[in-house]
Scaffold this motif. Structure first.
Motif, PDB file in Angstrom:
ATOM      1  N   PRO A   1      -0.868  15.042  -8.494  1.00  0.00           N
ATOM      2  CA  PRO A   1       0.290  14.464  -8.987  1.00  0.00           C
ATOM      3  C   PRO A   1       1.699  15.336  -8.387  1.00  0.00           C
ATOM      4  O   PRO A   1       2.807  14.598  -8.294  1.00  0.00           O
ATOM      5  CB  PRO A   1       0.121  15.003 -10.420  1.00  0.00           C
ATOM      6  N   GLU A   2       1.468  16.420  -8.048  1.00  0.00           N
ATOM      7  CA  GLU A   2       2.469  17.090  -7.330  1.00  0.00           C
ATOM      8  C   GLU A   2       2.827  16.272  -6.216  1.00  0.00           C
ATOM      9  O   GLU A   2       3.951  16.244  -5.724  1.00  0.00           O
ATOM     10  CB  GLU A   2       1.943  18.466  -6.931  1.00  0.00           C
ATOM     11  N   GLY A   3       1.712  15.959  -5.258  1.00  0.00           N
ATOM     12  CA  GLY A   3       1.932  15.332  -4.137  1.00  0.00           C
ATOM     13  C   GLY A   3       2.585  13.963  -4.237  1.00  0.00           C
ATOM     14  O   GLY A   3       3.715  13.637  -3.394  1.00  0.00           O
ATOM     15  N   ARG A   4       2.248  13.291  -5.215  1.00  0.00           N
ATOM     16  CA  ARG A   4       2.861  11.948  -5.251  1.00  0.00           C
ATOM     17  C   ARG A   4       4.299  11.944  -5.734  1.00  0.00           C
ATOM     18  O   ARG A   4       5.038  10.826  -5.533  1.00  0.00           O
ATOM     19  CB  ARG A   4       2.049  11.177  -6.416  1.00  0.00           C
ATOM     20  N   ARG A   5       4.852  13.030  -6.210  1.00  0.00           N
ATOM     21  CA  ARG A   5       5.850  13.196  -6.774  1.00  0.00           C
ATOM     22  C   ARG A   5       7.083  13.705  -5.557  1.00  0.00           C
ATOM     23  O   ARG A   5       8.312  14.100  -5.749  1.00  0.00           O
ATOM     24  CB  ARG A   5       6.261  13.838  -8.040  1.00  0.00           C
ATOM     25  N   ALA A   6       6.199  14.449  -4.539  1.00  0.00           N
ATOM     26  CA  ALA A   6       7.057  15.148  -3.513  1.00  0.00           C
ATOM     27  C   ALA A   6       7.987  14.285  -2.502  1.00  0.00           C
ATOM     28  O   ALA A   6       7.598  13.080  -2.259  1.00  0.00           O
ATOM     29  CB  ALA A   6       6.327  15.690  -2.555  1.00  0.00           C
ATOM     30  N   PRO A   7       9.287  14.304  -2.268  1.00  0.00           N
ATOM     31  CA  PRO A   7       9.914  13.811  -1.606  1.00  0.00           C
ATOM     32  C   PRO A   7       9.744  13.515  -0.258  1.00  0.00           C
ATOM     33  O   PRO A   7      10.020  12.413   0.359  1.00  0.00           O
ATOM     34  CB  PRO A   7      11.391  14.581  -1.740  1.00  0.00           C
ATOM     35  N   GLU A   8       8.945  14.696   0.319  1.00  0.00           N
ATOM     36  CA  GLU A   8       8.512  14.368   1.778  1.00  0.00           C
ATOM     37  C   GLU A   8       7.556  13.125   1.635  1.00  0.00           C
ATOM     38  O   GLU A   8       7.476  12.201   2.773  1.00  0.00           O
ATOM     39  CB  GLU A   8       7.656  15.538   2.299  1.00  0.00           C
ATOM     40  N   VAL A   9       6.808  13.033   0.979  1.00  0.00           N
ATOM     41  CA  VAL A   9       5.760  11.742   0.749  1.00  0.00           C
ATOM     42  C   VAL A   9       6.784  10.304   0.639  1.00  0.00           C
ATOM     43  O   VAL A   9       6.372   9.291   1.331  1.00  0.00           O
ATOM     44  CB  VAL A   9       4.724  11.857  -0.335  1.00  0.00           C
ATOM     45  N   GLU A  10       7.620  10.354  -0.178  1.00  0.00           N
ATOM     46  CA  GLU A  10       8.509   9.096  -0.006  1.00  0.00           C
ATOM     47  C   GLU A  10       9.354   8.998   1.188  1.00  0.00           C
ATOM     48  O   GLU A  10       9.569   7.797   1.674  1.00  0.00           O
ATOM     49  CB  GLU A  10       9.715   9.210  -1.431  1.00  0.00           C
ATOM     50  N   ALA A  11       9.623   9.964   1.884  1.00  0.00           N
ATOM     51  CA  ALA A  11      10.279   9.872   3.212  1.00  0.00           C
ATOM     52  C   ALA A  11       9.310   9.273   4.239  1.00  0.00           C
ATOM     53  O   ALA A  11       9.513   8.297   4.868  1.00  0.00           O
ATOM     54  CB  ALA A  11      10.845  11.374   3.587  1.00  0.00           C
TER      55      ALA A  11
ATOM     56  N   ASN B   1       0.751  -1.222  -0.138  1.00  0.00           N
ATOM     57  CA  ASN B   1       0.055  -0.027  -0.040  1.00  0.00           C
ATOM     58  C   ASN B   1       0.861   1.235  -0.170  1.00  0.00           C
ATOM     59  O   ASN B   1       0.350   2.348  -0.134  1.00  0.00           O
ATOM     60  CB  ASN B   1      -0.801  -0.001   1.253  1.00  0.00           C
ATOM     61  N   SER B   2       2.313   0.982   0.127  1.00  0.00           N
ATOM     62  CA  SER B   2       3.141   2.043   0.055  1.00  0.00           C
ATOM     63  C   SER B   2       3.331   2.606  -1.266  1.00  0.00           C
ATOM     64  O   SER B   2       4.147   3.685  -1.367  1.00  0.00           O
ATOM     65  CB  SER B   2       4.473   2.094   1.033  1.00  0.00           C
ATOM     66  N   LYS B   3       2.912   1.721  -2.255  1.00  0.00           N
ATOM     67  CA  LYS B   3       3.363   2.007  -3.756  1.00  0.00           C
ATOM     68  C   LYS B   3       2.075   2.951  -4.182  1.00  0.00           C
ATOM     69  O   LYS B   3       0.936   2.754  -3.924  1.00  0.00           O
ATOM     70  CB  LYS B   3       3.412   0.778  -4.403  1.00  0.00           C
ATOM     71  N   GLU B   4       2.490   3.739  -5.223  1.00  0.00           N
ATOM     72  CA  GLU B   4       1.465   4.402  -5.809  1.00  0.00           C
ATOM     73  C   GLU B   4       0.499   3.770  -6.704  1.00  0.00           C
ATOM     74  O   GLU B   4       1.054   2.969  -7.312  1.00  0.00           O
ATOM     75  CB  GLU B   4       2.117   5.328  -6.755  1.00  0.00           C
ATOM     76  N   ARG B   5      -0.856   3.848  -6.335  1.00  0.00           N
ATOM     77  CA  ARG B   5      -1.825   3.269  -7.537  1.00  0.00           C
ATOM     78  C   ARG B   5      -3.077   3.976  -7.461  1.00  0.00           C
ATOM     79  O   ARG B   5      -3.302   4.126  -6.051  1.00  0.00           O
ATOM     80  CB  ARG B   5      -2.037   1.653  -7.407  1.00  0.00           C
ATOM     81  N   ASN B   6      -3.853   4.257  -8.174  1.00  0.00           N
ATOM     82  CA  ASN B   6      -5.022   4.632  -8.131  1.00  0.00           C
ATOM     83  C   ASN B   6      -5.072   6.040  -7.511  1.00  0.00           C
ATOM     84  O   ASN B   6      -6.053   6.446  -6.770  1.00  0.00           O
ATOM     85  CB  ASN B   6      -6.231   3.938  -7.356  1.00  0.00           C
ATOM     86  N   ASN B   7      -4.143   6.807  -7.567  1.00  0.00           N
ATOM     87  CA  ASN B   7      -3.942   8.153  -6.929  1.00  0.00           C
ATOM     88  C   ASN B   7      -3.876   8.209  -5.394  1.00  0.00           C
ATOM     89  O   ASN B   7      -3.744   9.016  -4.838  1.00  0.00           O
ATOM     90  CB  ASN B   7      -5.335   9.156  -7.263  1.00  0.00           C
ATOM     91  N   LEU B   8      -3.659   6.873  -5.025  1.00  0.00           N
ATOM     92  CA  LEU B   8      -3.130   6.705  -3.676  1.00  0.00           C
ATOM     93  C   LEU B   8      -1.976   6.284  -3.045  1.00  0.00           C
ATOM     94  O   LEU B   8      -1.237   5.286  -3.940  1.00  0.00           O
ATOM     95  CB  LEU B   8      -4.477   5.718  -3.113  1.00  0.00           C
ATOM     96  N   ILE B   9      -1.394   6.839  -2.273  1.00  0.00           N
ATOM     97  CA  ILE B   9      -0.258   6.314  -1.455  1.00  0.00           C
ATOM     98  C   ILE B   9      -0.593   6.104  -0.056  1.00  0.00           C
ATOM     99  O   ILE B   9      -1.108   6.969   0.617  1.00  0.00           O
ATOM    100  CB  ILE B   9       1.005   7.295  -1.763  1.00  0.00           C
ATOM    101  N   LEU B  10      -0.494   5.038   0.481  1.00  0.00           N
ATOM    102  CA  LEU B  10      -0.956   4.796   1.964  1.00  0.00           C
ATOM    103  C   LEU B  10      -2.287   5.062   2.467  1.00  0.00           C
ATOM    104  O   LEU B  10      -2.394   5.746   3.362  1.00  0.00           O
ATOM    105  CB  LEU B  10       0.221   5.630   3.124  1.00  0.00           C
ATOM    106  N   ALA B  11      -3.112   4.788   1.334  1.00  0.00           N
ATOM    107  CA  ALA B  11      -4.454   5.303   1.563  1.00  0.00           C
ATOM    108  C   ALA B  11      -5.005   6.619   1.447  1.00  0.00           C
ATOM    109  O   ALA B  11      -5.830   7.099   1.922  1.00  0.00           O
ATOM    110  CB  ALA B  11      -5.181   4.295   2.457  1.00  0.00           C
ATOM    111  N   VAL B  12      -3.940   7.490   0.947  1.00  0.00           N
ATOM    112  CA  VAL B  12      -4.158   8.923   0.966  1.00  0.00           C
ATOM    113  C   VAL B  12      -4.231   9.355  -0.613  1.00  0.00           C
ATOM    114  O   VAL B  12      -3.212   8.927  -1.435  1.00  0.00           O
ATOM    115  CB  VAL B  12      -3.048   9.828   1.569  1.00  0.00           C
ATOM    116  N   THR B  13      -5.395  10.062  -0.745  1.00  0.00           N
ATOM    117  CA  THR B  13      -5.409  10.431  -2.306  1.00  0.00           C
ATOM    118  C   THR B  13      -4.538  11.948  -2.499  1.00  0.00           C
ATOM    119  O   THR B  13      -4.635  12.710  -1.601  1.00  0.00           O
ATOM    120  CB  THR B  13      -7.010  10.948  -2.798  1.00  0.00           C
ATOM    121  N   LEU B  14      -3.768  11.648  -3.492  1.00  0.00           N
ATOM    122  CA  LEU B  14      -2.750  13.003  -3.628  1.00  0.00           C
ATOM    123  C   LEU B  14      -2.794  13.225  -5.142  1.00  0.00           C
ATOM    124  O   LEU B  14      -3.072  12.568  -6.079  1.00  0.00           O
ATOM    125  CB  LEU B  14      -1.247  12.274  -3.197  1.00  0.00           C
TER     126      LEU B  14
END
Length: 455
Positions: free
Chosen positions: A41-51, A26-39
């Protein structure tokens, strides 16, 4: 170290790697979601999200390793009841702790989303479904009818074959559960067709593709479950009451079900990731506020009891509905009460075996079980130094306690109440059944029985 306890611990442990893989996925991007949070495009690419994702994966791995070490220690214990009790407590921890880490990471990412303003235009609203780009056809119901009928065939046989009552009860109950499962497959697979489409943005072609992915894998899972259950029911029938084959087929069936469910779930996730990874469109659907901790759906404005999970093929309950609250409460209570099974097994394992001659009958008792054999029923009494090979039909089958109905080589269906590691054993034969008893004073009891029978 007991191989039976290792197997038992392995059954408990199986839940942990499955949860680990699913939650980590669930920590991988799919369906606009990462960790069940809708993000966005800017948010999905942000380094803070990957951290945040990396921190979650690291904590999850440590939790996995610690729980694994604890289970290894539990598996080394010699008492099956203690292993069961600690295993049940461990299982509760193995369910709660990983989800706690997931919920914590979800809330951290959700707070970051709020701080950065990565919101979809419809955030906090329920988006109506979009019309499909192409007609979607439902899987024919006829595909589910053969396994229902096949799984029911052994019930007819059980009614006609002269099987003993003990075997008929065990196999009849098992086959009855098989019929129930295949019937549930027939009733539940249409649920996914009643849900809205998997709309992410204004791209109707994508919505139709994602919806087909979900419906295909959901239906495939129920079909596999249905046909595997029918095959298991027929295999149990063909075993002819042989409990060794019964256990083998049960193990094969459980492994096959697990593989089928995981294969369809991750096939759906891979397809969803392939269809949605790297999209630059702004999300149209943002229902994070309806998913508590990213896990539980609560939407009073949605009248559906069941809703689609946002990732994978599965479905979840709408906890705003009273029926869902009851089902969730019952499920939670059943999980929390699991350790009581171990407490009952402690009573079974540590209660002493008692043998006595009472009112012209041989009485063997242990824990809550009592067996009586009238002296007038006994046709032969023998003291054995070695127990014949036997297979459990119904009852308790621990390394230091055999109690209940067993198929005994050379004697057929028999009643046992003994510790197989502590000979000698008292064999009492009657016209229709053999009884094998053990415990302190068995030799003295044999002498008493022999003397009483020849008075």
């Amino acid at each position: 170290m007991s191989w039976g306890n290792i197997f038992l611990a392995g059954c408990f442990y199986l839940a942990l790697p499955i949860l680990y893989v699913v939650l980590r996925n669930n920590s991988k991007e799919r369906n606009n979601l990462i960790l069940a949070v809708t993000l966005t495009p800017e948010g999905r690419r942000a380094p803070e999200v990957e951290a945040v994702c990396q921190d979650f994966r690291r904590q999850l791995l440590w939790m996995f390793l610690i729980l694994t070490v604890v289970m290894v220690g539990i598996a080394c214990l010699p008492w099956v009841s203690i292993v069961t009790t600690l295993g049940c407590l461990w299982l509760i921890a193995a369910i709660v702790l990983p989800y706690y880490l997931f919920g914590k990471a979800h809330n951290t990412l959700k707070a970051l989303k709020k701080a950065r303003g990565w919101y979809a235009p419809t955030q906090g609203k329920t988006v109506v479904e979009l019309p499909p780009a192409k007609p979607m056809h439902r899987t024919p119901t006829a595909w589910f009818l053969p396994p229902v009928l096949l799984s029911a065939l052994p019930l007819i046989s059980l009614a006609l074959d002269p099987w003993t009552l003990d075997v008929a009860v065990v196999l009849g109950t098992t086959v009855g559960m098989c019929v129930l499962i295949t019937a549930m497959s027939l009733l539940f697979y249409p649920l996914v067709y009643r849900q809205r489409l998997d709309a992410l943005d204004a791209d109707q072609t994508l919505s139709a593709a994602l919806t087909r992915v979900r419906r295909y894998n959901w239906t495939k899972c129920w079909l596999l479950m249905s046909y595997l259950t029918a095959a298991y029911s027929l295999a149990i029938w063909a075993s002819g009451g042989n409990m060794a084959w019964y256990m083998i087929w049960t193990g094969v069936y459980c492994v096959a079900l697990l593989v089928a469910s995981l294969q369809t779930e991750f096939a759906a996730r891979r397809a969803q990731r392939r269809l949605t990874l790297g999209r630059t469109e702004t999300p149209l659907v943002d229902e994070d506020d309806y998913w508590l901790w990213g896990l539980f759906y609560y939407n009073p404005n949605n009248t559906h009891l069941m809703v689609n999970e946002r990732v994978g093929m599965g479905m979840s309950m709408n906890l705003a509905r009273p029926a869902a609250k009851w089902l969730m409460g019952i499920t939670a209570a059943m999980i929390l009460l699991l350790p009581l099974l171990g407490v009952w097994l402690m009573l079974e394992e540590f209660s002493p075996l008692e043998l006595r001659l009472e009112d012209d009958a041989v009485v063997a008792s242990q824990a809550l079980s009592t067996y009586r054999v009238g002296l007038e029923e006994i046709t032969d009494a023998v003291l054995l130094e070695e127990l014949p090979d036997c297979w459990r039909v119904a009852g308790t089958g621990m390394e230091d306690l055999l109690k209940g109905s067993f198929n005994v080589e050379g004697y057929g269906l028999s009643t046992l109440c003994l510790n197989p590691e502590s000979p000698p054993f008292l064999l009492l034969e009657t016209a229709d059944r053999a009884y094998f008893f053990g415990g302190d004073g068995v030799e003295a009891l044999y002498a008493q029985v022999s003397e009483a029978r020849y008075e």
